[in-house]
Design a protein around this motif. Structure first.
Motif, PDB file in Angstrom:
ATOM      1  N   VAL A  97      17.462   4.588  11.486  1.00 17.85           N
ATOM      2  CA  VAL A  97      16.234   5.298  11.110  1.00 17.85           C
ATOM      3  C   VAL A  97      16.580   6.497  10.235  1.00 17.85           C
ATOM      4  CG1 VAL A  97      14.380   6.740  11.993  1.00 17.85           C
ATOM      5  CG2 VAL A  97      14.846   4.544  13.061  1.00 17.85           C
ATOM      6  N   LEU A  98      17.578   7.274  10.662  1.00 17.94           N
ATOM      7  CA  LEU A  98      17.968   8.435   9.860  1.00 17.94           C
ATOM      8  C   LEU A  98      18.472   8.016   8.489  1.00 17.94           C
ATOM      9  CD1 LEU A  98      19.761  10.684  12.493  1.00 17.94           C
ATOM     10  CD2 LEU A  98      17.486  10.936  11.529  1.00 17.94           C
ATOM     11  N   LEU A  99      19.178   6.870   8.475  1.00 19.34           N
ATOM     12  CA  LEU A  99      19.751   6.385   7.220  1.00 19.34           C
ATOM     13  C   LEU A  99      18.653   5.951   6.244  1.00 19.34           C
ATOM     14  CD1 LEU A  99      22.738   5.695   6.255  1.00 19.34           C
ATOM     15  CD2 LEU A  99      22.118   3.346   6.696  1.00 19.34           C
ATOM     16  N   LEU A 100      17.628   5.303   6.786  1.00 19.05           N
ATOM     17  CA  LEU A 100      16.625   4.714   5.908  1.00 19.05           C
ATOM     18  C   LEU A 100      15.482   5.666   5.588  1.00 19.05           C
ATOM     19  CD1 LEU A 100      16.506   1.118   7.386  1.00 19.05           C
ATOM     20  CD2 LEU A 100      17.721   1.925   5.382  1.00 19.05           C
ATOM     21  N   LEU A 101      15.384   6.755   6.357  1.00 18.55           N
ATOM     22  CA  LEU A 101      14.269   7.668   6.152  1.00 18.55           C
ATOM     23  C   LEU A 101      14.193   8.222   4.722  1.00 18.55           C
ATOM     24  CD1 LEU A 101      12.005   8.433   7.964  1.00 18.55           C
ATOM     25  CD2 LEU A 101      13.222  10.506   8.623  1.00 18.55           C
ATOM     26  N   PRO A 102      15.298   8.738   4.166  1.00 21.04           N
ATOM     27  CA  PRO A 102      15.209   9.242   2.781  1.00 21.04           C
ATOM     28  C   PRO A 102      14.789   8.166   1.794  1.00 21.04           C
ATOM     29  CG  PRO A 102      17.238   9.979   3.793  1.00 21.04           C
ATOM     30  CD  PRO A 102      16.635   8.987   4.721  1.00 21.04           C
ATOM     31  N   ILE A 103      15.284   6.922   2.026  1.00 20.18           N
ATOM     32  CA  ILE A 103      14.929   5.840   1.112  1.00 20.18           C
ATOM     33  C   ILE A 103      13.448   5.501   1.269  1.00 20.18           C
ATOM     34  CG2 ILE A 103      15.386   3.442   0.491  1.00 20.18           C
ATOM     35  CD1 ILE A 103      18.200   3.850   1.556  1.00 20.18           C
ATOM     36  N   TYR A 104      12.998   5.478   2.556  1.00 22.15           N
ATOM     37  CA  TYR A 104      11.587   5.197   2.786  1.00 22.15           C
ATOM     38  C   TYR A 104      10.722   6.243   2.091  1.00 22.15           C
ATOM     39  CZ  TYR A 104       7.029   4.904   4.806  1.00 22.15           C
ATOM     40  OH  TYR A 104       5.680   4.829   4.920  1.00 22.15           O
ATOM     41  N   TRP A 105      11.169   7.491   2.158  1.00 22.28           N
ATOM     42  CA  TRP A 105      10.400   8.566   1.541  1.00 22.28           C
ATOM     43  C   TRP A 105      10.240   8.336   0.042  1.00 22.28           C
ATOM     44  CZ3 TRP A 105       7.373  11.460   4.114  1.00 22.28           C
ATOM     45  CH2 TRP A 105       6.810  12.606   3.531  1.00 22.28           C
ATOM     46  N   LEU A 106      11.326   7.844  -0.579  1.00 26.23           N
ATOM     47  CA  LEU A 106      11.279   7.556  -2.018  1.00 26.23           C
ATOM     48  C   LEU A 106      10.281   6.426  -2.303  1.00 26.23           C
ATOM     49  CD1 LEU A 106      12.973   8.475  -4.603  1.00 26.23           C
ATOM     50  CD2 LEU A 106      14.099   6.279  -4.374  1.00 26.23           C
ATOM     51  N   ILE A 107      10.357   5.359  -1.490  1.00 21.90           N
ATOM     52  CA  ILE A 107       9.454   4.223  -1.691  1.00 21.90           C
ATOM     53  C   ILE A 107       8.000   4.664  -1.508  1.00 21.90           C
ATOM     54  CG2 ILE A 107       8.802   1.941  -0.825  1.00 21.90           C
ATOM     55  CD1 ILE A 107      11.704   1.608   0.083  1.00 21.90           C
ATOM     56  N   ASN A 108       7.787   5.419  -0.430  1.00 24.24           N
ATOM     57  CA  ASN A 108       6.469   5.950  -0.119  1.00 24.24           C
ATOM     58  C   ASN A 108       5.899   6.726  -1.308  1.00 24.24           C
ATOM     59  OD1 ASN A 108       4.283   7.067   1.183  1.00 24.24           O
ATOM     60  ND2 ASN A 108       5.481   8.633   2.225  1.00 24.24           N
ATOM     61  N   MET A 109       6.773   7.564  -1.894  1.00 23.39           N
ATOM     62  CA  MET A 109       6.323   8.406  -2.994  1.00 23.39           C
ATOM     63  C   MET A 109       6.008   7.611  -4.244  1.00 23.39           C
ATOM     64  SD  MET A 109       8.278  11.952  -3.301  1.00 23.39           S
ATOM     65  CE  MET A 109       8.367  12.256  -5.025  1.00 23.39           C
ATOM     66  N   SER A 110       6.733   6.486  -4.414  1.00 19.51           N
ATOM     67  CA  SER A 110       6.548   5.725  -5.653  1.00 19.51           C
ATOM     68  C   SER A 110       5.166   5.074  -5.700  1.00 19.51           C
ATOM     69  CB  SER A 110       7.636   4.668  -5.780  1.00 19.51           C
ATOM     70  OG  SER A 110       7.430   3.651  -4.838  1.00 19.51           O
ATOM     71  N   PHE A 111       4.495   4.970  -4.542  1.00 17.75           N
ATOM     72  CA  PHE A 111       3.159   4.375  -4.519  1.00 17.75           C
ATOM     73  C   PHE A 111       2.054   5.425  -4.532  1.00 17.75           C
ATOM     74  CE2 PHE A 111       5.599   0.857  -2.460  1.00 17.75           C
ATOM     75  CZ  PHE A 111       5.427  -0.050  -3.492  1.00 17.75           C
ATOM     76  N   LYS A 112       2.433   6.679  -4.731  1.00 20.02           N
ATOM     77  CA  LYS A 112       1.432   7.741  -4.739  1.00 20.02           C
ATOM     78  C   LYS A 112       1.215   8.245  -6.161  1.00 20.02           C
ATOM     79  CE  LYS A 112       2.649   9.759  -0.223  1.00 20.02           C
ATOM     80  NZ  LYS A 112       3.214  10.966   0.382  1.00 20.02           N
ATOM     81  N   THR A 113       0.060   8.877  -6.364  1.00 19.96           N
ATOM     82  CA  THR A 113      -0.158   9.553  -7.637  1.00 19.96           C
ATOM     83  C   THR A 113       0.475  10.942  -7.545  1.00 19.96           C
ATOM     84  OG1 THR A 113      -2.227  10.474  -6.859  1.00 19.96           O
ATOM     85  CG2 THR A 113      -2.344   8.384  -8.033  1.00 19.96           C
ATOM     86  N   ASN A 114       0.725  11.535  -8.691  1.00 18.25           N
ATOM     87  CA  ASN A 114       1.361  12.858  -8.679  1.00 18.25           C
ATOM     88  C   ASN A 114       0.509  13.897  -7.957  1.00 18.25           C
ATOM     89  OD1 ASN A 114       3.919  12.744  -9.821  1.00 18.25           O
ATOM     90  ND2 ASN A 114       3.027  12.384 -11.838  1.00 18.25           N
ATOM     91  N   THR A 115      -0.811  13.801  -8.106  1.00 21.05           N
ATOM     92  CA  THR A 115      -1.675  14.764  -7.415  1.00 21.05           C
ATOM     93  C   THR A 115      -1.500  14.629  -5.908  1.00 21.05           C
ATOM     94  OG1 THR A 115      -3.257  13.325  -8.521  1.00 21.05           O
ATOM     95  CG2 THR A 115      -3.731  15.688  -8.517  1.00 21.05           C
ATOM     96  N   GLU A 116      -1.416  13.378  -5.440  1.00 15.46           N
ATOM     97  CA  GLU A 116      -1.274  13.206  -4.001  1.00 15.46           C
ATOM     98  C   GLU A 116       0.074  13.707  -3.516  1.00 15.46           C
ATOM     99  OE1 GLU A 116      -1.829   9.231  -2.510  1.00 15.46           O
ATOM    100  OE2 GLU A 116      -1.351   9.925  -0.491  1.00 15.46           O
ATOM    101  N   ILE A 117       1.130  13.460  -4.313  1.00 16.36           N
ATOM    102  CA  ILE A 117       2.470  13.920  -3.931  1.00 16.36           C
ATOM    103  C   ILE A 117       2.482  15.426  -3.757  1.00 16.36           C
ATOM    104  CG2 ILE A 117       4.840  14.187  -4.756  1.00 16.36           C
ATOM    105  CD1 ILE A 117       4.455  11.472  -6.173  1.00 16.36           C
TER     106      ILE A 117
END
Lengths: 289, 304, 90
Positions: B52-72
């Motif tokens: 979980v700790l290992l994948l969390l930063p990667i998940y965060w990146l994936i999560n962000m890639s589906f957001k608009t800049n305003t939402e980020i």
């Protein structure tokens, strides 16, 4: 070890490798040596200055600091990554679907381009948009890797641990897989404790892979450039400027070809020395077997 | 704990379990076995926490890639509220973006092919023969794997310009050979030393010539080693940026260098940066999926 | 070749290294050497001792340059003596 046959024709098989590596290694190295003894203004104007640049490099306090920082960094990450990697390898499942799944998941950070690793942590550590930065803020730690040297350092170390512990873990995992089941059965009959199993069965078998692991990790951390460059840019101040970064700054940023070349050579000699010590150790260990 | 006390507690706990009627299996397990099961459970738990700790930063990146800049920029959330594919559309719709992936893939594949082709015979030579200067040659190769690219950076640009290769894929592929060929030789040598010499000798007695023996018999024997070597070549060539960036400007520019474009006058385009980052992770995951069964051995570089 | 900006001293240096390597190879073929142990805590061949000698010479030069203002030739002479000791008794 099997005995090898004496045959100098084997050189023909090695020749392609020699040529291709020599092209990218020996010619640039010669050029660096040439640069290091001259003051170069442009293609046609240069003066022979002898060992002056070497003197400058050897007495440059910025580079001393970078070197000390570099050793500190390399030892820190080794101290964390090696035990952690062994621990993870011991925890990894050994059979079935979950074993391959774990392998794949653990290996992911290794296959991310180094600047993306920097980017991931750049985002992750920011207080406004990153989970880690926000978490640190929420538990009341005044954390900002862009302005506080201690935070910057710990973030770079954390990033490297995140990035490279998988390599140590996978090395150890493959070392553990090579231990025959009989050993464990014998230990069970003797009612050996978990610690005894680790100390007298697993650790000895791991020595070989651990040396490879320490070698690769030490060398690769010694040339770390891209990740801290993206994350902190060597700052704040020069608190996370390691050797490669200092070198690139001098060579590209200030275009001081001569001093940068002299610096390269000193750097290269240190690498060569460490590499030789490791190589000799590995070879002697294999001979003893 | 001493031997006698162990057996004592063993007995007493066994007696206790006998007391309850419905436990049929419990008495079968000794204390040691139960301890082992607990240890397995603990290590499962530890493994899950680590992953979980290992994948969390990667998940965060994936999560962000589906957001608009305003939402980020407006706040943290574990799932995108306004799910968007705009960031990916921007990358796939713009040749200056997606060509970066093609360029990277091209030079990585070239490097893999070159590395394997030259390293195979050399590794065979190192694993089977003694020759003048073999050990020193091996050390020299290894030292090139360990040398920092920054040391060679200065003259690389001039070297590849002077032979007219600047800004071509092959230039990056050749430059990456500097560290990948030694690594390939090292791994393959490990795998080849595991193949008994008798196989070579029998083949030669049967009238095989060296090239025929090498291609027909030997290479199939070390298939998994070759797969693992290719994986490592891919890995180190794919993740490297310093040399690739120095040796290219437009035509062969790798994706990693193109990503710096997300910084503009109006600030960072975080969503686009995240999407580009996510796309660089995918090829690596594909490759590791293909070699997953060999990778355990390969990570020990074939010499456990 | 112009971009490599050769100078006479560095050219001589590399020719020297090249000659030594060729010479060592010829010597090895003419009379192969066996590993032995001298005052170094390692079993070494001639080639190993040459490498150790060259590497340590490089470091001796660097330290010499950093610590003194004397002529570098002094360091070179010191290194030559060190090399002879190392090759003979190392």
């Amino acid at each position: 070890m099997q005995t090898k046959v004496e045959n100098n024709k084997a050189w023909f098989l090695v020749l392609p490798v020699f040529i291709i590596v020599a092209f990218s290694a020996i010619i640039p190295l010669m050029t660096v040596v040439n640069y290091s003894v001259q003051d170069i203004f442009d293609q046609n104007t240069s003066y022979f200055v002898g060992a002056e640049w070497f003197k400058q490099v050897m007495l440059d306090s910025r580079l001393h600091d970078a070197l000390i920082r570099q050793f500190l960094f390399s030892f820190t990450i080794l101290l964390i990554e090696i035990p952690l990697g062994i621990g993870v390898a011991l925890m990894m499942p050994t059979k079935g679907k979950s074993a391959s799944l774990c392998l794949i998941l653990v290996a992911i950070p290794l296959l991310i381009p180094w600047n993306v690793v920097g980017t991931i942590w750049q985002i992750f550590g920011r207080e406004d948009i990153g989970l880690f930065g926000a978490f640190m803020g929420a538990i009341g730690v005044d954390y900002n890797y862009a302005s506080d040297p201690v935070d910057a350092w710990s973030t770079v170390v954390l990033m490297d641990v995140w990035h490279w512990t998988p390599l140590v873990a996978l090395l150890c995992y493959s070392g553990l897989r090579a231990i025959p089941e009989v050993y464990y059965q014998a230990a069970r009959i003797d009612q050996a404790s978990r610690w005894a199993v680790f100390r007298y069965i697993q650790l000895p078998k791991l020595t070989n892979v651990l040396i490879i692991g320490v070698l690769l990790r030490f060398m690769d951390s010694f040339m770390i450039y891209t990740e801290p460059f993206v994350l902190t840019g060597g700052g704040p101040g020069s608190s996370t400027t390691f050797l490669s970064q200092a070198l690139v700054q001098q060579a590209i940023g200030q275009f001081d070809l001569g001093p940068a070349a002299a610096f390269s050579l000193v750097y290269f000699l240190i690498i060569l020395l460490v590499c030789w010590v490791f190589y000799t150790t590995i070879m002697n260990m294999q001979k003893d077997k | 704990m001493t031997q006698s006390s162990t057996t004592h507690t063993n007995k007493s706990s066994a007696a206790k379990t006998y007391g309850t009627a419905e436990t049929v299996q419990a008495p079968v397990y000794s204390r040691a076995e139960r301890k082992a099961r607990n240890a397995t459970r603990r290590s499962r738990l530890g493994m899950v926490i680590y992953l979980v700790l290992l994948l969390l930063p990667i998940y965060w990146l994936i999560n962000m890639s589906f957001k608009t800049n305003t939402e980020i920029l407006s706040g943290l959330s574990f799932f995108p509220e306004h799910f968007t594919l705009d960031n990916y559309a921007k990358i796939f719709g713009d040749p200056t973006w997606y060509m970066g992936y093609i360029n990277s893939t091209l030079y990585v594949v070239m490097n893999m092919v070159i590395s394997l082709l030259v390293a195979l015979p050399a590794a065979y030579a190192f694993s089977r023969y003694r020759f003048v200067g073999d050990k020193h040659m091996f050390f020299w190769l290894l030292s090139n794997r360990m040398a920092p690219p920054a040391v060679f950076l200065l003259p690389f640009f001039q070297l590849y310009s002077s032979v007219g290769l600047f800004d071509t894929h092959i230039a990056v592929a050749l430059a990456h050979c500097l560290f990948n060929v030694p690594l390939a030789v090292w791994i393959l040598e490990g795998f080849m030393s595991g193949v008994p010499r008798e196989i070579d000798e029998t083949a030669y007695i049967d009238g095989y010539t060296f090239p025929k023996f090498f291609v027909r018999i030997f290479i199939p024997l070390i298939r998994s080693g070759i797969g693992v070597t290719a994986f490592f070549c891919f890995m180190f060539s794919w993740v490297e940026l310093l040399l690739a960036r120095t040796l290219t400007s437009v035509e062969a520019k790798p994706i990693a260098a193109i990503m710096t474009r997300t910084v503009s006058a109006s600030g960072m385009d975080w969503g686009l940066l995240a999407a580009a980052g996510v796309l660089t992770i995918i090829p690596g995951m594909l490759v590791i999926y293909f070699v997953r069964n060999h990778v355990a051995k390969g990570f020990a570089l074939g010499r456990v | 070749m112009a971009w490599m900006s050769w100078t006479l001293p560095t050219a001589l240096f590399f020719i020297g290294i090249g000659v030594i390597l060729v010479g060592m190879t010829a010597w090895q073929i003419a009379s192969p050497c066996v590993e032995r142990r001298g005052f170094l805590p390692l079993d070494t061949t001639r080639g190993d001792r040459l490498f150790i000698g060259l590497l340590s010479s490089a470091f001796i030069h660097l330290v010499f340059v950093a610590l003194t203002d004397a002529n570098l030739a002094v360091a070179t002479v010191l290194c030559a003596i060190w090399m002879i000791i190392l090759m003979r008794w190392g």
